[in-house]
Design a protein around this motif. Structure first.
Motif, PDB file in Angstrom:
ATOM      1  N   ASN A  83       0.859  -1.268   0.090  1.00 32.51           N
ATOM      2  CA  ASN A  83      -0.178   0.051  -0.020  1.00 32.51           C
ATOM      3  C   ASN A  83       0.835   1.295  -0.021  1.00 32.51           C
ATOM      4  N   VAL A  84       0.592   2.416  -0.702  1.00 34.19           N
ATOM      5  CA  VAL A  84       1.426   3.485  -0.996  1.00 34.19           C
ATOM      6  C   VAL A  84       0.209   4.587  -0.615  1.00 34.19           C
ATOM      7  N   ASP A  85       0.533   5.551   0.580  1.00 36.51           N
ATOM      8  CA  ASP A  85      -0.257   6.563   0.769  1.00 36.51           C
ATOM      9  C   ASP A  85       0.715   7.856   0.438  1.00 36.51           C
ATOM     10  N   THR A  86       0.097   8.921  -0.202  1.00 40.14           N
ATOM     11  CA  THR A  86       0.921   9.990  -0.626  1.00 40.14           C
ATOM     12  C   THR A  86       0.494  11.389   0.040  1.00 40.14           C
ATOM     13  N   LEU A  87       1.578  12.119   0.205  1.00 42.94           N
ATOM     14  CA  LEU A  87       1.281  13.308   0.930  1.00 42.94           C
ATOM     15  C   LEU A  87       2.240  14.370   0.058  1.00 42.94           C
ATOM     16  N   ILE A  88       1.409  15.653  -0.577  1.00 40.69           N
ATOM     17  CA  ILE A  88       2.208  16.340  -1.239  1.00 40.69           C
ATOM     18  C   ILE A  88       2.266  17.733  -0.600  1.00 40.69           C
ATOM     19  N   GLN A  89       3.551  18.060  -0.340  1.00 40.84           N
ATOM     20  CA  GLN A  89       4.182  19.240   0.657  1.00 40.84           C
ATOM     21  C   GLN A  89       3.307  19.504   1.881  1.00 40.84           C
ATOM     22  N   PRO A  90       3.353  18.474   2.662  1.00 40.75           N
ATOM     23  CA  PRO A  90       2.483  18.442   3.724  1.00 40.75           C
ATOM     24  C   PRO A  90       3.199  19.408   5.020  1.00 40.75           C
ATOM     25  N   THR A  91       2.500  19.924   5.786  1.00 41.92           N
ATOM     26  CA  THR A  91       3.048  20.677   7.061  1.00 41.92           C
ATOM     27  C   THR A  91       3.563  19.427   7.991  1.00 41.92           C
ATOM     28  N   PRO A  92       4.535  19.642   9.076  1.00 42.78           N
ATOM     29  CA  PRO A  92       4.858  18.970  10.002  1.00 42.78           C
ATOM     30  C   PRO A  92       3.844  18.264  10.560  1.00 42.78           C
ATOM     31  N   GLU A  93       2.860  18.962  10.841  1.00 41.40           N
ATOM     32  CA  GLU A  93       1.484  18.439  11.614  1.00 41.40           C
ATOM     33  C   GLU A  93       0.942  17.238  10.718  1.00 41.40           C
ATOM     34  N   GLU A  94       0.759  17.700   9.546  1.00 41.72           N
ATOM     35  CA  GLU A  94       0.033  16.524   8.688  1.00 41.72           C
ATOM     36  C   GLU A  94       0.833  15.490   8.603  1.00 41.72           C
ATOM     37  N   LEU A  95       2.428  15.492   8.404  1.00 44.26           N
ATOM     38  CA  LEU A  95       3.103  14.427   8.142  1.00 44.26           C
ATOM     39  C   LEU A  95       2.947  13.666   9.452  1.00 44.26           C
ATOM     40  N   ILE A  96       3.010  14.084  10.781  1.00 43.37           N
ATOM     41  CA  ILE A  96       3.086  13.448  11.818  1.00 43.37           C
ATOM     42  C   ILE A  96       1.660  12.983  12.251  1.00 43.37           C
ATOM     43  N   SER A  97       0.535  13.432  11.883  1.00 41.90           N
ATOM     44  CA  SER A  97      -0.904  12.921  11.860  1.00 41.90           C
ATOM     45  C   SER A  97      -0.857  11.671  11.049  1.00 41.90           C
ATOM     46  N   HIS A  98      -0.361  11.512   9.925  1.00 45.02           N
ATOM     47  CA  HIS A  98      -0.486  10.471   9.083  1.00 45.02           C
ATOM     48  C   HIS A  98       0.490   9.194   9.628  1.00 45.02           C
ATOM     49  N   LEU A  99       1.542   9.494  10.079  1.00 49.01           N
ATOM     50  CA  LEU A  99       2.407   8.639  10.642  1.00 49.01           C
ATOM     51  C   LEU A  99       1.890   7.980  11.918  1.00 49.01           C
ATOM     52  N   ASP A 100       1.253   8.814  12.905  1.00 48.10           N
ATOM     53  CA  ASP A 100       0.499   8.446  14.093  1.00 48.10           C
ATOM     54  C   ASP A 100      -0.748   7.619  13.776  1.00 48.10           C
ATOM     55  N   LYS A 101      -1.562   7.669  12.557  1.00 50.48           N
ATOM     56  CA  LYS A 101      -2.755   7.233  12.514  1.00 50.48           C
ATOM     57  C   LYS A 101      -2.609   5.668  11.628  1.00 50.48           C
ATOM     58  N   GLU A 102      -1.276   5.574  11.140  1.00 51.00           N
ATOM     59  CA  GLU A 102      -1.091   4.438  10.309  1.00 51.00           C
ATOM     60  C   GLU A 102      -0.165   3.539  10.577  1.00 51.00           C
ATOM     61  N   ASN A 103       0.149   2.227  10.300  1.00 50.79           N
ATOM     62  CA  ASN A 103       1.343   1.619  10.732  1.00 50.79           C
ATOM     63  C   ASN A 103       2.178   1.383   9.530  1.00 50.79           C
ATOM     64  N   TYR A 104       2.595   2.590   9.295  1.00 49.95           N
ATOM     65  CA  TYR A 104       3.692   2.647   7.879  1.00 49.95           C
ATOM     66  C   TYR A 104       5.053   1.746   8.640  1.00 49.95           C
ATOM     67  N   ASN A 105       5.556   1.065   7.688  1.00 49.71           N
ATOM     68  CA  ASN A 105       6.747   0.457   7.912  1.00 49.71           C
ATOM     69  C   ASN A 105       7.746   1.075   6.987  1.00 49.71           C
ATOM     70  N   VAL A 106       7.464   1.900   5.971  1.00 52.88           N
ATOM     71  CA  VAL A 106       8.588   2.562   5.283  1.00 52.88           C
ATOM     72  C   VAL A 106       7.936   3.956   4.981  1.00 52.88           C
ATOM     73  N   LEU A 107       9.052   5.080   5.027  1.00 48.44           N
ATOM     74  CA  LEU A 107       8.628   6.368   4.633  1.00 48.44           C
ATOM     75  C   LEU A 107       9.687   6.673   3.544  1.00 48.44           C
ATOM     76  N   PHE A 108       9.187   7.060   2.617  1.00 47.20           N
ATOM     77  CA  PHE A 108       9.841   7.606   1.210  1.00 47.20           C
ATOM     78  C   PHE A 108       9.522   8.915   1.093  1.00 47.20           C
ATOM     79  N   TYR A 109      10.749   9.788   1.290  1.00 44.37           N
ATOM     80  CA  TYR A 109      11.009  11.189   0.857  1.00 44.37           C
ATOM     81  C   TYR A 109      11.560  11.556  -0.344  1.00 44.37           C
ATOM     82  N   ALA A 110      10.822  12.273  -1.288  1.00 42.82           N
ATOM     83  CA  ALA A 110      11.350  12.856  -2.519  1.00 42.82           C
ATOM     84  C   ALA A 110      11.233  14.466  -2.578  1.00 42.82           C
TER      85      ALA A 110
END
Length: 558
Positions: free
Chosen positions: A251-278
């Protein structure tokens, strides 16, 4: 659930000696698979190696780092690495190939001398005896040495670079780390893809900026869709890889130019095992900065807290300088700051694995690497093994004498064995012998048949048959080139697509397995391929006994 055995590990550290003589380094083994492997060796950094590094930089990265890490005024000792002359030949050797090879051999010879070399060779022997890859990790405590491309080390002319091997899995590591909690492998690949700011304010779109620096937000969304498609499992068509579709969910979820709060919120609510930053990255004393959105940055130390809290196992950064330390010029000289790279900061805080780029990487190169890397992860490979295979892909596409294959740098926590995804075989549901679905629907049965005079037959369905020299195997072959546990042949069912199983041969041996398909013999080693009826197989050597894999059609009683 049983997990695969851990590979033996050899952890080597390098640190500058605090003595009056310049450029003396201690090299010692911090972890070894045998008791006498914990050895120590002192080494002087020679001027010849600094000159080789300078020549390499001038050709491959003229705008990257402004200074040579160290220099030695005294002449090189007799034991120091030499720049190797080109072999006598009528063929003109490309200068870039010479530079790549010379620096790689010189780094190898400087690091692996005396007892350190002996410890490596004995560790390799232990790994071969266990029929497992040897994990070699380099802990570089002298910050001025981190910038060097240790991934290009090679033992000699015509021998493969360390980081390209699948028998020796190379990565970097760092000491003084926070301990890891228990990390059972995940049954799926769950990725959060973050597309950062396209052009940081006050930053020009120079050659050193990331390739996304000139993209609009709409183009970033299109680029995110492209990367998402690349990350999902697929069949790799490269004939050198022999990969097949995986059923491990991705599964791949996408964030486009998030704020730090948006990034932290996504990481907190899902069990991601990989972060990919471009996106764009910049070195700094505390892990540098990631440019998430206009006028919005995230410090490496801040990112580490949220990744560790949410159990992210692997962080991948397609950004410039993610694996490079920051520099300090307050003394009038350019000096690398210890433990300042983004990769080291994340590992230090307890992220198990971090993959960053040593230098700028082109868009096509990055996508080629990511596609193969993600595919290998979904097949249950160790992270360092997946990096080696993906690096091979870069070398194949962009050639040895180009820097693309040298750019990915993998850091691994010293307590992490590299297993991100549960191995494929543990996740596949095979139909039991008494399954009504199997009895009513199957129209074939498979077996392995000896090609010698006795024509002995071993049925394959249901379950798996094991081949090897040990008496514990289903097919026992008393030939010296056959490993104790050499190979497995098994079936996989894909209920959502078809009832008829697909059969695979998995090699787990020392010398590999030969298969005959499409009019030609080819060797597979520590790999897995699909096989069809009529495939001929030899285990370990072309001189060995031949076997035929056969699928026999039977009557459908449904």
């Amino acid at each position: 659930m049983p997990f695969p055995p851990e590979s033996p590990c050899l952890n080597i550290a390098i640190a500058r000696l605090n003595i009056p003589e310049a450029n003396h380094f201690a090299i010692w083994v911090m972890q070894a698979p045998f008791q006498r492997g914990y050895v120590h060796h002192d080494q002087i950094w020679p001027e010849t190696l600094s000159q080789a590094w300078k020549a390499w930089l001038e050709v491959f990265s003229p705008q990257s780092l402004p200074a040579i890490p160290i220099s030695t005024p005294q002449p090189a000792l007799a034991s120091t690495p030499n720049i190797h002359p080109a072999p006598a030949s009528n063929v003109k050797i490309n200068r870039t190939s010479r530079l790549m090879q010379n620096l790689g051999i010189s780094l190898w010879q400087w690091l692996f001398q005396g007892e350190i070399a002996q410890s490596l060779h004995q560790s390799q022997g232990i790994a071969i005896g266990q029929e497992l890859p040897l994990q070699v990790r380099l802990d570089i405590r002298a910050p001025e040495l981190i910038a060097l491309p240790w991934e290009i080390m090679q033992p000699g002319i015509s021998l493969p670079a360390f980081s390209l091997s699948r028998e020796i899995l190379f990565s970097r590591t760092t000491s003084d780390v926070h301990s890891l909690p228990p990390l059972p492998p995940s049954p799926y690949l769950n990725i959060l893809l973050v597309m950062g700011e396209n052009a940081p304010q006050g930053q020009s779109s120079s050659a050193k900026d990331h390739q996304f620096s000139t993209l609009s937000k709409l183009e970033l969304e299109e680029e995110a869709a492209r990367i998402t498609e690349v990350l999902k499992p697929r069949e790799i068509t490269n004939q050198n890889l022999h990969r097949f579709n995986s059923i491990i969910p991705c599964n791949v979820d996408t964030l486009i130019q998030p704020t730090p709060e948006e990034l932290i919120s996504h990481l907190d609510k899902e069990n991601y095992n990989v972060l990919f930053y471009a996106g764009h990255g910049k070195p700094g004393p505390d892990g540098g900065w990631l440019f998430l959105a206009p006028e919005t940055t995230l410090n490496g130390t801040e990112l580490a807290q949220v990744l560790v809290r949410n159990g992210v196992t692997l962080a991948v950064f397609n950004a410039c300088w993610g694996a490079q330390p920051a520099t300090d010029i307050s003394s009038g000289q350019v000096q690398a700051i210890p433990r300042s790279s983004l990769a080291e900061v994340l590992i230090h805080h307890g992220v198990p694995a971090v993959l960053g780029m040593r230098d700028e990487i082109a868009d096509g190169e990055a996508l080629s690497f990511i596609q193969v890397f993600a595919q290998c992860l979904t097949e249950g490979m160790l992270i360092d093994q997946a990096v080696a295979v993906a690096r091979q892909q870069l070398l194949t596409l962009y050639r040895f004498n180009q820097p693309a294959w040298t750019l990915p740098v993998l850091y691994m926590h010293p307590e992490f064995n590299g297993q991100l995804i549960q191995v494929f075989d543990e996740l596949v549901t095979q139909l039991p012998t008494n399954s009504p679905t199997w009895i009513s629907s199957s129209t074939s049965r498979a077996f392995l048949r000896s090609q010698d005079n006795n024509n002995e037959v071993w049925p394959i369905w249901p379950g798996t048959i094991a081949v090897g020299r040990s008496q514990e195997n289903d097919v026992v072959i008393f030939e010296r080139w056959v490993s104790q546990k050499h190979a497995e042949i098994f079936s996989r069912c894909f209920p959502s697509e078809q009832v008829e199983p697909i059969y695979f041969l998995k090699d787990i041996s020392r010398f590999g397995t030969l298969i005959y398909q499409s009019g030609d013999w080819r060797r597979i080693h520590r790999d897995e391929v699909a096989i069809t009826s009529g495939t001929l197989v030899k285990f370990g050597s072309s001189q060995g006994q031949a076997f035929e894999f056969v699928i026999e059609t039977t009557k459908d009683f449904s």
